[in-house]
Scaffold this motif. Structure first.
Motif, mmCIF file in Angstrom:
data_model
loop_
_atom_site.group_PDB
_atom_site.id
_atom_site.type_symbol
_atom_site.label_atom_id
_atom_site.label_comp_id
_atom_site.label_asym_id
_atom_site.label_seq_id
_atom_site.Cartn_x
_atom_site.Cartn_y
_atom_site.Cartn_z
ATOM 1 N N LYS A 156 15.382 30.210 20.294
ATOM 2 C CA LYS A 156 16.095 29.377 21.271
ATOM 3 C C LYS A 156 17.091 28.466 20.566
ATOM 4 N N TRP A 157 16.707 27.956 19.393
ATOM 5 C CA TRP A 157 17.603 27.110 18.595
ATOM 6 C C TRP A 157 18.847 27.904 18.188
ATOM 7 N N ASN A 166 18.770 37.888 23.668
ATOM 8 C CA ASN A 166 19.392 36.743 24.329
ATOM 9 C C ASN A 166 20.908 36.691 24.117
ATOM 10 N N ASP A 217 9.447 31.421 18.970
ATOM 11 C CA ASP A 217 10.392 31.509 20.085
ATOM 12 C C ASP A 217 11.326 30.300 20.090
ATOM 13 N N ASP A 218 10.800 29.156 19.635
ATOM 14 C CA ASP A 218 11.628 27.949 19.592
ATOM 15 C C ASP A 218 12.790 28.112 18.621
ATOM 16 N N LYS A 269 20.074 30.410 19.808
ATOM 17 C CA LYS A 269 20.828 30.613 21.044
ATOM 18 C C LYS A 269 21.662 29.381 21.375
ATOM 19 N N ASN A 270 21.076 28.205 21.215
ATOM 20 C CA ASN A 270 21.814 26.962 21.479
ATOM 21 C C ASN A 270 22.994 26.823 20.523
ATOM 22 N N ASP A 296 25.698 29.288 21.604
ATOM 23 C CA ASP A 296 26.426 28.815 22.789
ATOM 24 C C ASP A 296 27.379 27.679 22.434
ATOM 25 N N ASP A 341 11.355 21.929 14.824
ATOM 26 C CA ASP A 341 12.045 21.682 16.088
ATOM 27 C C ASP A 341 13.516 21.395 15.778
ATOM 28 N N ASN A 342 14.271 20.955 16.787
ATOM 29 C CA ASN A 342 15.705 20.718 16.592
ATOM 30 C C ASN A 342 15.996 19.672 15.524
#
Length: 208
Positions: free
Chosen positions: A180-181, A89, A176-177, A183-184, A187, A126-127
């Motif tokens: 993604k965290w 990613n 995967d979460d 990746k956030n 970014d 989670d976040n």
């Protein structure tokens, strides 16, 4: 003062271990090992009070001997490896890994901890509950090793607490979460999006 001494004891013990691993010194040669311990200690001696420096040297030597009895070196060991990878990613991960052992298609990763308290690994949910620092460190190391040693059938990642002679093992569960965290976070950093600013006026990220 005690916290400073403990910090340098940890640094000194790890430095000794790296040299032992590099020179493949085992407990079968205790005299050779003791000489290396004394030589390494000279680099850190000035951090300790003159009345206590011998006590700290003997203490660190005991920790090292006890640790090597319980966790002897394997035949193939790399120490203090700086590794960096890019995930699919685009997230770039890097880190200094204390010890990597390889045997056939099994890769073992060990990170040394010199604190007296043994911390549990609180997993990412989670976040709002991203897990604790040690779990995230282990997860990032796992992603790095999995990318570099893609041919490995099994990756084993552990934290070794030198003073306690204990180990905590990572369960190799990276969702995967969590990716993604990361990746956030990646970014947001590149877009200069921060919830808080640091106090460093020269910081290129927080400076207007």
């Amino acid at each position: 003062c005690m916290n400073i001494n403990r910090r340098f004891i940890g640094i000194e013990i790890e430095d000794k271990y790296y040299k032992i691993a590099k020179n493949r010194l085992l407990l079968s040669s205790p005299g050779e090992l003791s000489d290396l311990v004394r030589q390494t200690y000279l680099n850190y001696k000035f951090h300790f009070h003159p009345l206590h420096d011998e006590k700290y040297r003997l203490y660190s030597e005991k920790i090292l001997f006890d640790y090597l009895r319980n966790f002897p070196l394997s035949k193939t060991v790399d120490t203090e490896q700086y590794l960096t990878v890019s995930l699919d990613n685009g997230v770039r991960l890097n880190g200094f890994i204390d010890r990597i052992s390889r045997e056939e298609r099994i890769v073992e990763v060990i990170d040394y901890k010199t604190s007296r308290s043994v911390n549990s690994l609180e997993e990412f949910v989670d976040n709002s509950s991203p897990g604790n620092n040690y779990w995230r460190q282990a997860a990032i190391y796992y992603l790095i090793i999995k990318k570099i040693f893609s041919e490995a059938d099994h990756i084993r990642l552990r934290f070794h607490y030198l003073e306690r002679n204990k180990e905590i093992e990572f369960n190799n569960t990276v969702s995967d979460d969590f990716v993604k965290w990361l990746k956030n976070m990646w970014d947001d950093i590149h877009e200069f999006k921060f919830a808080d600013q640091c106090v460093d006026s020269t910081c290129v990220y927080c400076r207007e």
